[in-house]
Design an enzyme around this catalytic site. Structure first.
Site, PDB file in Angstrom:
ATOM      1  N   HIS A  73      12.452  -1.597 -11.813  1.00  0.00           N
ATOM      2  CA  HIS A  73      13.814  -2.024 -11.468  1.00  0.00           C
ATOM      3  C   HIS A  73      13.777  -3.054 -10.342  1.00  0.00           C
ATOM      4  O   HIS A  73      14.436  -4.102 -10.425  1.00  0.00           O
ATOM      5  CB  HIS A  73      14.643  -0.801 -11.059  1.00  0.00           C
ATOM      6  CG  HIS A  73      16.043  -1.106 -10.654  1.00  0.00           C
ATOM      7  ND1 HIS A  73      17.114  -0.881 -11.494  1.00  0.00           N
ATOM      8  CD2 HIS A  73      16.556  -1.615  -9.519  1.00  0.00           C
ATOM      9  CE1 HIS A  73      18.234  -1.246 -10.878  1.00  0.00           C
ATOM     10  NE2 HIS A  73      17.919  -1.699  -9.668  1.00  0.00           N
ATOM     11  N   GLU A  74      12.983  -2.776  -9.308  1.00  0.00           N
ATOM     12  CA  GLU A  74      12.945  -3.683  -8.155  1.00  0.00           C
ATOM     13  C   GLU A  74      12.235  -5.000  -8.486  1.00  0.00           C
ATOM     14  O   GLU A  74      12.650  -6.062  -8.024  1.00  0.00           O
ATOM     15  CB  GLU A  74      12.301  -2.995  -6.952  1.00  0.00           C
ATOM     16  CG  GLU A  74      12.970  -1.702  -6.523  1.00  0.00           C
ATOM     17  CD  GLU A  74      14.484  -1.733  -6.443  1.00  0.00           C
ATOM     18  OE1 GLU A  74      15.073  -2.814  -6.212  1.00  0.00           O
ATOM     19  OE2 GLU A  74      15.108  -0.669  -6.612  1.00  0.00           O
ATOM     20  N   HIS A 131      14.612  -7.244 -10.061  1.00  0.00           N
ATOM     21  CA  HIS A 131      15.430  -7.945  -9.064  1.00  0.00           C
ATOM     22  C   HIS A 131      14.729  -9.228  -8.606  1.00  0.00           C
ATOM     23  O   HIS A 131      15.360 -10.277  -8.498  1.00  0.00           O
ATOM     24  CB  HIS A 131      15.688  -7.057  -7.839  1.00  0.00           C
ATOM     25  CG  HIS A 131      16.927  -6.233  -7.932  1.00  0.00           C
ATOM     26  ND1 HIS A 131      18.191  -6.783  -7.935  1.00  0.00           N
ATOM     27  CD2 HIS A 131      17.099  -4.892  -8.017  1.00  0.00           C
ATOM     28  CE1 HIS A 131      19.083  -5.811  -8.014  1.00  0.00           C
ATOM     29  NE2 HIS A 131      18.446  -4.652  -8.068  1.00  0.00           N
ATOM     30  N   CYS A 183      22.537   0.872  -9.494  1.00  0.00           N
ATOM     31  CA  CYS A 183      22.008  -0.067  -8.506  1.00  0.00           C
ATOM     32  C   CYS A 183      23.019  -0.191  -7.369  1.00  0.00           C
ATOM     33  O   CYS A 183      24.227  -0.264  -7.628  1.00  0.00           O
ATOM     34  CB  CYS A 183      21.772  -1.429  -9.169  1.00  0.00           C
ATOM     35  SG  CYS A 183      21.118  -2.682  -8.066  1.00  0.00           S
TER      36      CYS A 183
END
Length: 136
Positions: free
Chosen positions: A126-127, A130, A85
């Site tokens: 993954h995003e 976040h 990341c």
């Protein structure tokens, strides 16, 4: 505008707020910042550029896709992988799903659903993590 990458773990660990039409300019900042980091980055969330809103961008083909308020509505095929990341040093182990369906609002403020598998699905997961304050 190209933005600096947020590396503050405390801020990145906070759940992002829902985006509204007023947040449409975030899309351009994400596009510019992703392009500036494109040699080592395939996706970003708005909190990575210091904006605590539920907006992500993912390189899913020739053009990056911006998603406002993305939600995974279906997932299958869990597997373990290693991810890096821009906001964190090194790589970490995480569980992802081989196939997902994501519902989101696009830049024309139209709701869409997109089914993804393999690496594109991993990027979006993954995003979205976040946005949920989850770091690998």
């Amino acid at each position: 505008m190209i933005k600096a990458i947020n590396k503050d773990v405390q801020l990145l660990s906070q759940v992002s707020q829902l985006a509204s039409r007023a947040d449409l300019p975030i899309a351009q900042d994400l596009k510019d910042t992703l392009a500036a980091n494109g040699d080592h980055c395939v996706g970003m969330a708005a909190n990575m550029i210091g904006v605590p809103k539920r907006v992500i961008i993912a390189s899913l083909g020739p053009f990056p896709v911006v998603m406002f308020n993305p939600v995974i509505i279906a997932k299958s095929g869990p597997y373990q992988t290693q991810e890096g990341c821009l906001s964190l040093a090194g790589q970490r182990s995480t569980t992802r799903f081989q196939k997902i369906t994501v519902r989101f609002t696009n830049e024309q403020w139209t709701q869409q659903e997109l089914s993804l598998d393999a690496f594109p699905a991993e990027i979006v997961q993954h995003e979205i993590d976040h946005c949920n304050g989850i770091l690998i």
